[in-house]
Scaffold this motif. Structure first.
Motif, PDB file in Angstrom:
ATOM      1  N   UNK A 250     -21.340  12.441  64.994  1.00 10.32           N
ATOM      2  CA  UNK A 250     -20.715  12.683  66.306  1.00 10.32           C
ATOM      3  C   UNK A 250     -19.902  11.467  66.735  1.00 10.32           C
ATOM      4  N   UNK A 251     -20.524  10.266  66.626  1.00  7.97           N
ATOM      5  CA  UNK A 251     -19.817   9.044  67.002  1.00  7.97           C
ATOM      6  C   UNK A 251     -18.626   8.801  66.080  1.00  7.97           C
ATOM      7  N   UNK A 252     -18.818   9.033  64.793  1.00  7.11           N
ATOM      8  CA  UNK A 252     -17.742   8.835  63.825  1.00  7.11           C
ATOM      9  C   UNK A 252     -16.639   9.879  64.019  1.00  7.11           C
ATOM     10  N   UNK A 253     -17.037  11.115  64.267  1.00  5.18           N
ATOM     11  CA  UNK A 253     -16.068  12.198  64.415  1.00  5.18           C
ATOM     12  C   UNK A 253     -15.182  12.056  65.640  1.00  5.18           C
ATOM     13  N   UNK A 254     -15.622  11.270  66.638  1.00  3.16           N
ATOM     14  CA  UNK A 254     -14.789  11.053  67.825  1.00  3.16           C
ATOM     15  C   UNK A 254     -13.449  10.434  67.453  1.00  3.16           C
ATOM     16  N   UNK A 255     -13.452   9.592  66.427  1.00  6.45           N
ATOM     17  CA  UNK A 255     -12.199   8.977  65.970  1.00  6.45           C
ATOM     18  C   UNK A 255     -11.248  10.013  65.390  1.00  6.45           C
ATOM     19  N   UNK A 256     -11.810  10.956  64.666  1.00  5.45           N
ATOM     20  CA  UNK A 256     -10.985  11.979  64.027  1.00  5.45           C
ATOM     21  C   UNK A 256     -10.409  12.920  65.075  1.00  5.45           C
ATOM     22  N   UNK A 257     -11.194  13.243  66.099  1.00  9.20           N
ATOM     23  CA  UNK A 257     -10.689  14.087  67.184  1.00  9.20           C
ATOM     24  C   UNK A 257      -9.498  13.413  67.860  1.00  9.20           C
TER      25      UNK A 257
END
Length: 395
Positions: A250-257
């Motif tokens: 979730x924390x990592x995916x925030x960058x991709x969003x």
């Protein structure tokens, strides 16, 4: 006239470029487990991330001129063969040193495969249209790091870390079918120049183009800023801030969003601004965000809720920097588009690998080395862009 629609080409090439993010981001949640398996500190396993990008650099250096000489498809086939072979052998690694060797082999193939993407865009489109296609490729590619950590976590919890690499092998095989039946065949650009000569002379022609090198070096260093975070993400979020393996995606995916949102913004900006101007704005914003991260680290005020949005900005700016940078330097080449793309990818991953290795060597158990290297890379990218890409005044 293009022999394929921009949208279809973007989906095909995006799936090829996604090979790199998938090969890195799917196994990030498994680094702690792999460290336990090999009975080494997590930082020893993190080095395999840097080994991978060094292998990608070598694969792109070879793959660029090879694709000009022999065509895009044969290089993709050879690269995918190496990638699949490496992926299938990694689960049988006896120790972490063997892991490094097999990750390099895997990356060599992945780099040779991915390098044909931007060159293939140049085969069919140029200028702002090429930038739009490259932006759409970025959108397709960004789905990989958005989904990869979650896929890696799921495979890790259900079938063990080895299953992550079996999944990568299956994806590589599927890409072979995509290249065979969906990618248009383009005539090789090799001419009468021997390959052994072309490997060096084509790169020489690219290096002598000052403005192209400004775009290429800025791309590489800006990517290194983001990659520094990727290398240290497992330590930063799980070790330092205490997030679980389930919370990490979730924390990592925030960058991709963020990158996805800015990817769409780039399409709109291209209607009103030149590609170089958009790239410059992205580099400025990335540098400011990295410097704020460094200052917070030095002051001891860095918290998880400060790190996440600032890292989102540093990583998100790649959606404005990368596609516009590639479009800018490809517009300067017609014959050596594969070599130019190869040099861009080589320097991009070579610098990222060096920075990642430096991070592993100087790690002190805090975010300071990461934020320092991110700042150095992003500010250097901006300085080189401003110095090298300006047009000479006409006399």
């Amino acid at each position: 006239m293009p022999t394929i629609s921009a949208g279809r080409l973007a989906v095909i090439l995006g799936s090829l470029v996604a090979l790199g993010p998938l090969a890195i981001d799917t196994y990030l949640p498994a680094l702690l487990t792999m460290a336990g398996h090999f009975q080494v500190p997590i930082h020893d396993v993190e080095i395999s991330v840097s080994v991978y990008v060094m292998g990608v650099a070598a694969g792109q250096w070879l793959g660029g001129p090879f694709s000009d000489q022999f065509g895009r498809k044969p290089v993709a086939y050879g690269g995918l063969l190496l990638f699949v072979a490496g992926s299938l052998m990694i689960p049988f690694s006896a120790d972490v040193q063997q892991l490094y060797v097999l990750r390099f082999l895997q990356a060599l193939g992945g780099g040779a495969t991915a390098v044909i993407a931007a060159a293939s865009v140049r085969d069919h489109f140029s200028g702002k249209e090429a930038a739009r296609v490259l932006t759409t490729i970025g959108l397709v590619m960004l789905l990989a790091p958005l989904l990869a950590p979650a896929i890696g976590s799921l495979l890790l919890s259900t079938a063990g870390w080895e299953s992550i690499f079996y999944m990568l092998a299956i994806y590589g095989m599927m890409l072979g079918l995509v290249v065979a039946f969906m990618l248009p065949t383009v005539s090789a650009q090799g001419g009468n120049e021997p390959l052994r000569k072309r490997l060096f002379t084509s790169y020489g022609r690219v290096v002598r183009e000052r403005r192209a090198m400004g775009f290429i070096l800025a791309n590489a260093l800006s990517f290194s800023a983001m990659f520094t975070f990727i290398t240290d993400a497992a330590f930063l979020y799980m070790d330092y801030f205490g997030l679980s393996a389930a919370q990490f995606p979730i924390a990592f995916g925030a960058n991709v969003v963020t990158m996805l949102a800015l990817n769409r913004l780039n399409v709109i900006l291209l209607r009103y601004y030149e590609t170089a101007a958009i790239m410059r704005a992205g580099l400025i914003i990335q540098s400011v965000a990295a410097m704020v991260l460094l200052l917070l680290s030095l002051s001891g005020w860095l918290t998880l809720w400060m790190v996440i949005p600032l890292v989102m900005v540093v990583c998100g700016m790649m959606a404005l920097v990368m596609p516009n940078g590639i479009a800018c330097f490809l517009s300067l080449f017609e014959r050596d588009s594969g070599a130019a793309t190869g040099l861009n990818g080589t320097l991009q991953f070579l610098m990222a690998g060096v920075v990642g290795a430096a991070l592993g060597s100087f790690h002190n158990g805090t975010p300071l080395p990461m934020t320092l290297l991110m700042t150095m890379a992003s500010v250097s990218a901006l300085m080189l862009f401003l110095l090298l890409t300006r047009e000479e005044p006409r006399s």
